[in-house]
Scaffold this active site. Sequence first.
Site, PDB file in Angstrom:
ATOM      1  N   HIS A  70      -0.519 -13.954   3.068  1.00  0.00           N
ATOM      2  CA  HIS A  70       0.803 -13.320   3.026  1.00  0.00           C
ATOM      3  C   HIS A  70       0.703 -12.036   3.855  1.00  0.00           C
ATOM      4  O   HIS A  70      -0.366 -11.413   3.914  1.00  0.00           O
ATOM      5  CB  HIS A  70       1.110 -12.991   1.558  1.00  0.00           C
ATOM      6  CG  HIS A  70       2.490 -12.479   1.293  1.00  0.00           C
ATOM      7  ND1 HIS A  70       2.856 -11.189   1.557  1.00  0.00           N
ATOM      8  CD2 HIS A  70       3.584 -13.081   0.774  1.00  0.00           C
ATOM      9  CE1 HIS A  70       4.128 -11.010   1.207  1.00  0.00           C
ATOM     10  NE2 HIS A  70       4.595 -12.152   0.724  1.00  0.00           N
ATOM     11  N   ASP A  85      -6.316 -11.694  -3.724  1.00  0.00           N
ATOM     12  CA  ASP A  85      -4.873 -11.558  -3.884  1.00  0.00           C
ATOM     13  C   ASP A  85      -4.435 -12.636  -4.879  1.00  0.00           C
ATOM     14  O   ASP A  85      -4.351 -13.816  -4.536  1.00  0.00           O
ATOM     15  CB  ASP A  85      -4.200 -11.736  -2.519  1.00  0.00           C
ATOM     16  CG  ASP A  85      -2.675 -11.790  -2.613  1.00  0.00           C
ATOM     17  OD1 ASP A  85      -2.143 -11.844  -3.739  1.00  0.00           O
ATOM     18  OD2 ASP A  85      -2.024 -11.793  -1.557  1.00  0.00           O
ATOM     19  N   GLN A 124      -0.159 -15.333  -6.553  1.00  0.00           N
ATOM     20  CA  GLN A 124       0.336 -16.672  -6.887  1.00  0.00           C
ATOM     21  C   GLN A 124      -0.500 -17.380  -7.950  1.00  0.00           C
ATOM     22  O   GLN A 124      -0.179 -18.508  -8.325  1.00  0.00           O
ATOM     23  CB  GLN A 124       0.398 -17.559  -5.624  1.00  0.00           C
ATOM     24  CG  GLN A 124       1.421 -17.096  -4.594  1.00  0.00           C
ATOM     25  CD  GLN A 124       2.864 -17.158  -5.112  1.00  0.00           C
ATOM     26  OE1 GLN A 124       3.172 -17.853  -6.084  1.00  0.00           O
ATOM     27  NE2 GLN A 124       3.746 -16.422  -4.469  1.00  0.00           N
ATOM     28  N   LYS A 165       6.073 -11.888 -10.703  1.00  0.00           N
ATOM     29  CA  LYS A 165       5.782 -13.308 -10.471  1.00  0.00           C
ATOM     30  C   LYS A 165       5.181 -13.952 -11.720  1.00  0.00           C
ATOM     31  O   LYS A 165       4.769 -15.097 -11.703  1.00  0.00           O
ATOM     32  CB  LYS A 165       4.829 -13.465  -9.289  1.00  0.00           C
ATOM     33  CG  LYS A 165       5.462 -13.074  -7.942  1.00  0.00           C
ATOM     34  CD  LYS A 165       4.477 -13.281  -6.816  1.00  0.00           C
ATOM     35  CE  LYS A 165       4.876 -12.574  -5.545  1.00  0.00           C
ATOM     36  NZ  LYS A 165       6.004 -13.208  -4.843  1.00  0.00           N
ATOM     37  N   CYS A 177       6.970 -14.845   4.522  1.00  0.00           N
ATOM     38  CA  CYS A 177       6.108 -13.684   4.796  1.00  0.00           C
ATOM     39  C   CYS A 177       4.693 -14.116   5.181  1.00  0.00           C
ATOM     40  O   CYS A 177       3.701 -13.498   4.744  1.00  0.00           O
ATOM     41  CB  CYS A 177       6.041 -12.726   3.599  1.00  0.00           C
ATOM     42  SG  CYS A 177       7.603 -11.949   3.272  1.00  0.00           S
TER      43      CYS A 177
HETATM   44  C1  LIG Z   1       0.104 -14.493  -1.953  1.00  0.00           C
HETATM   45  C2  LIG Z   1       1.019 -13.302  -1.993  1.00  0.00           C
HETATM   46  N1  LIG Z   1       0.520 -12.082  -1.758  1.00  0.00           N
HETATM   47  C3  LIG Z   1       1.281 -10.984  -1.813  1.00  0.00           C
HETATM   48  C4  LIG Z   1       2.618 -11.055  -2.124  1.00  0.00           C
HETATM   49  C5  LIG Z   1       3.427  -9.792  -2.203  1.00  0.00           C
HETATM   50  O1  LIG Z   1       3.854  -9.591  -3.504  1.00  0.00           O
HETATM   51  P1  LIG Z   1       4.873  -8.398  -3.872  1.00  0.00           P
HETATM   52  O2  LIG Z   1       6.040  -8.560  -2.953  1.00  0.00           O
HETATM   53  O3  LIG Z   1       5.207  -8.653  -5.298  1.00  0.00           O
HETATM   54  O4  LIG Z   1       4.151  -7.130  -3.654  1.00  0.00           O
HETATM   55  C6  LIG Z   1       3.193 -12.311  -2.361  1.00  0.00           C
HETATM   56  C7  LIG Z   1       4.638 -12.436  -2.634  1.00  0.00           C
HETATM   57  O5  LIG Z   1       5.228 -13.453  -2.395  1.00  0.00           O
HETATM   58  C8  LIG Z   1       2.368 -13.457  -2.314  1.00  0.00           C
HETATM   59  O6  LIG Z   1       2.853 -14.672  -2.554  1.00  0.00           O
END
Ligand SMILES: Cc1ncc(COP(=O)(O)O)c(C=O)c1O
Length: 424
Positions: A141, A218, A221, A244, A382
């Site tokens: 992401h 990270d 998900q 999430k 993203c």
């Molecule tokens: C794998 C992953 N990393 C990071 C993020 C960023 O999360 P946030 O927008 O809640 O900071 C997301 C959000 O979709 C994600 O799916």
Amino acid sequence: MNINEIRQQFPVLDQQVYGKPLVYLDNAATTQKPLCVIERERDYYLHENCNIHRGVHYLSQKATEAYEHARQTVADFIHAKEAKEIIFTRGTTESLNLLATSFEHLFFSETAYSKLSTDSQLSTLNSKLSAPKVLVTAMEHHSNLVPWQQMVQRHQGQLLVVPMDDKGLLDLEQYEKLLQEGPLVVSIAHISNVLGTINPVKQMVAVAHKYGIPVVIDGAQSIAHHPIDVQDLDCDFFVFSGHKMYAPMGIGGLYGKAEWLEKLPPYQFGGEMVDTVSFEKTTFNVLPYKFEAGTPNVGAALGLETAIQFIQSLDRNEVETRETQLLQTAIQQLSEIEGIRFIGQAEQRSGLVSFIIEGVHPYDLGTIIDKMGVAVRTGHHCAEPVMTRFGIPGTVRASFALYNTLEEVEIFVKAVKKAAMMLR
Ligand SMILES: Cc1ncc(COP(=O)(O)O)c(C=O)c1O
């Protein structure tokens, strides 16, 4: 597990859009919030609202206790050794920015750098600092890519990227080769938000540690769908977002091993994170407060605690089995569509399905099925480099949560079939 009872906890699901019952399949972007979470936050503002840590009076102490209790609940949920290893942040993005910035200060500011312990550590580091590298994967992401990219580029360095195959599986041989190029940090998605691939993070941590390199996972998900044990994974850091995992927006976390958090300099400066302040000099507070400058989102932290309790009140194996069943049914029924191409076909996968249909733009498809009441996400999610890797402009992504039903999957697939016919 009574799905109707669970759905009653989520009043937002019980509505019509464009005259059709809402089918909410955009859970990877954000999940809906159960009543207990909404009520916990409301209750805080009704009865407990107060700034924490700095008051001797009743309300302030009560709010402080509740906030620290929430920290302990998060620590227990992901099996951290100590509550001080949990830093509350706004979410995954802020946690990753915190890490990229603090690592930069650790390695590139002379005062912090000279605190690194032994001479041998310093000489290994010296060779790494002339053109610093951070290792990420091809499926990150933007939140787990841009902060590191900006950090290394400020020092004439570069990202190292673990490639993936057409199914969306990482090349682990290449991973080990890239580790030998001496990255300062490894930062990898537990589960890809586009492909659904579950990466073998435990194994990847072990290999990185062979080379003495710290690993960030990270978990944006993964945390809602799979039990997380940071001690078992042995990761150095684990980051996640509350929204999430059925919790409010604006709250999330960063787990870090205490020995790393002690070493890293603070990210933001101001109230709370200090010990003593004079015009000449400031000393910093102990963990975890060193990383929590300013007034935190107390109400949301309490909502996060309640979301965790909500997840724990359900049989997690059963939830996982149900979500897998939803995913498999969706894939099986979507496969009947002519010209469909699934983006991400790993065997170890979770929670979501991404696809494109020949001759149909994902955005058009998403817009039409929205009119049929079905909420999915379309676009690059993203993760533009993933789109480039597969040579596509974007995908349609349906992602599942514990309140979704087989009936909803069927409505979704029917809507996709109908929209595809209209658009071709
Ligand atoms: C794998 C992953 N990393 C990071 C993020 C960023 O999360 P946030 O927008 O809640 O900071 C997301 C959000 O979709 C994600 O799916």
